[in-house]
Design an enzyme around this catalytic site. Structure first.
Site, PDB file in Angstrom:
ATOM      1  N   GLU A 260     -22.535   1.543 -47.188  1.00  0.00           N
ATOM      2  CA  GLU A 260     -22.253   0.111 -47.163  1.00  0.00           C
ATOM      3  C   GLU A 260     -21.354  -0.180 -45.970  1.00  0.00           C
ATOM      4  OE1 GLU A 260     -20.363  -3.598 -49.749  1.00  0.00           O
ATOM      5  OE2 GLU A 260     -20.043  -1.541 -50.437  1.00  0.00           O
TER       6      GLU A 260
ATOM      7  N   GLU B  22     -15.080   0.518 -43.694  1.00  0.00           N
ATOM      8  CA  GLU B  22     -14.307  -0.718 -43.767  1.00  0.00           C
ATOM      9  C   GLU B  22     -13.335  -0.806 -42.591  1.00  0.00           C
ATOM     10  OE1 GLU B  22     -12.759  -4.048 -44.169  1.00  0.00           O
ATOM     11  OE2 GLU B  22     -14.304  -3.548 -45.671  1.00  0.00           O
TER      12      GLU B  22
ATOM     13  N   ASP C 299     -14.713   1.147 -37.550  1.00  0.00           N
ATOM     14  CA  ASP C 299     -15.606   0.134 -37.006  1.00  0.00           C
ATOM     15  C   ASP C 299     -17.000   0.738 -37.128  1.00  0.00           C
ATOM     16  OD1 ASP C 299     -17.321  -1.358 -35.342  1.00  0.00           O
ATOM     17  OD2 ASP C 299     -15.694  -1.916 -34.002  1.00  0.00           O
TER      18      ASP C 299
ATOM     19  N   ASP D 280     -20.345 -10.615 -40.871  1.00  0.00           N
ATOM     20  CA  ASP D 280     -20.093 -11.484 -39.728  1.00  0.00           C
ATOM     21  C   ASP D 280     -19.529 -12.857 -40.087  1.00  0.00           C
ATOM     22  OD1 ASP D 280     -21.014  -9.494 -38.046  1.00  0.00           O
ATOM     23  OD2 ASP D 280     -23.067 -10.213 -38.073  1.00  0.00           O
TER      24      ASP D 280
ATOM     25  N   LYS E 130     -16.665 -18.706 -34.011  1.00  0.00           N
ATOM     26  CA  LYS E 130     -16.311 -19.188 -32.686  1.00  0.00           C
ATOM     27  C   LYS E 130     -16.873 -18.262 -31.616  1.00  0.00           C
ATOM     28  CE  LYS E 130     -12.116 -21.492 -34.283  1.00  0.00           C
ATOM     29  NZ  LYS E 130     -10.636 -21.615 -34.169  1.00  0.00           N
TER      30      LYS E 130
ATOM     31  N   ASP F 270     -25.155 -15.841 -47.479  1.00  0.00           N
ATOM     32  CA  ASP F 270     -25.290 -17.175 -48.060  1.00  0.00           C
ATOM     33  C   ASP F 270     -25.235 -18.249 -46.983  1.00  0.00           C
ATOM     34  OD1 ASP F 270     -22.636 -16.934 -47.413  1.00  0.00           O
ATOM     35  OD2 ASP F 270     -21.860 -17.361 -49.408  1.00  0.00           O
TER      36      ASP F 270
END
Length: 226
Positions: A38, A63, A91, A114, A118, A150
């Site tokens: 994940e 993470e 990363d 994500d 900006k 979403d």
């Protein structure tokens, strides 16, 4: 870049993805079960639910936030899952480029990635050609890439990016489409739980790794993979 903490940082001892050009997945999570990764597990809700739903799988969460990699990995150990489920500070774009061996990962999950809007944050976006190349290299033939969001525009963007990569084929509910109506993995991320509770539509995309050409040669980006 992954944050480098000061020695007196409260999470300075967080488990981190190892240095080195070749990092073995079997060294990170020993065992014989299929490996699922994940990207961005956050507070770890999906890792815990997926561990319960798929007790034979080895799970790795990458993470970027030091705090949550420390907290989640500690909770996994306390829950008796540390032998086959880990959360490491990394990363993912950089770490996966160094992970070995090729064709060793059964599934990748990206849940609502994500959250950057900006223009100056573009470099922080996880999804992109470099990441997709690493996923294509690491997935077993027929291995799965599951992405959900979403944000409708992001769902369209992800479908365009993944669909343009020759290593991936759509594996959704309808032939030729990556779209899924439901999450098929018996586990949800916290944000997916919230989205469902709030009645928000969720775009779910499923792709499979195309079989590698005979001899193991990589697909050329300009090659017709159909």
């Amino acid at each position: 870049m992954v944050f480098q903490p000061r020695p007196n940082h409260p999470y300075a001892d967080a488990p981190r993805f190892p240095d080195g050009d070749d990092v073995s997945i079997d060294a990170l999570i020993p065992g014989a079960g299929p490996v699922e990764i994940e990207i961005g597990p956050g507070r770890g809700g999906f890792l815990f639910e997926r561990a319960a739903a798929s007790p034979e799988a080895r799970l790795l969460g990458l993470e970027i936030r030091l705090k949550w990699s420390a907290i989640v990995d500690g909770r996994l150990r306390k829950g008796g899952l540390g032998g086959r489920v880990r959360a490491l500070n990394a990363d993912a774009r950089e770490a996966l480029a160094r992970l070995r061996p090729d064709a060793s990962i059964a599934r990748f999950f990206l849940h609502f990635p994500d959250p950057w809007w900006k223009k100056r944050h573009t470099k922080r976006l996880v999804m992109g050609p470099g990441l997709l190349d690493s996923l294509a290299r690491l997935l077993v033939d027929g291995g799965e890439l599951f992405v959900q969001t979403d944000v409708e525009e992001r769902g369209v963007l992800y479908a365009e990016q993944i669909g343009a990569h020759p290593a991936f084929e759509p594996a959704g509910d309808a032939p030729g489409s990556p779209l899924l109506a439901e999450n098929p993995y018996g586990a949800r991320s916290p944000r997916e739980h919230h989205a469902i509770a709030d009645g928000l539509p969720v775009s779910r995309l499923l792709y499979r790794r195309r079989p590698r050409p005979a001899g193991g040669a990589p697909l050329d980006p300009g090659q017709d993979a159909g």
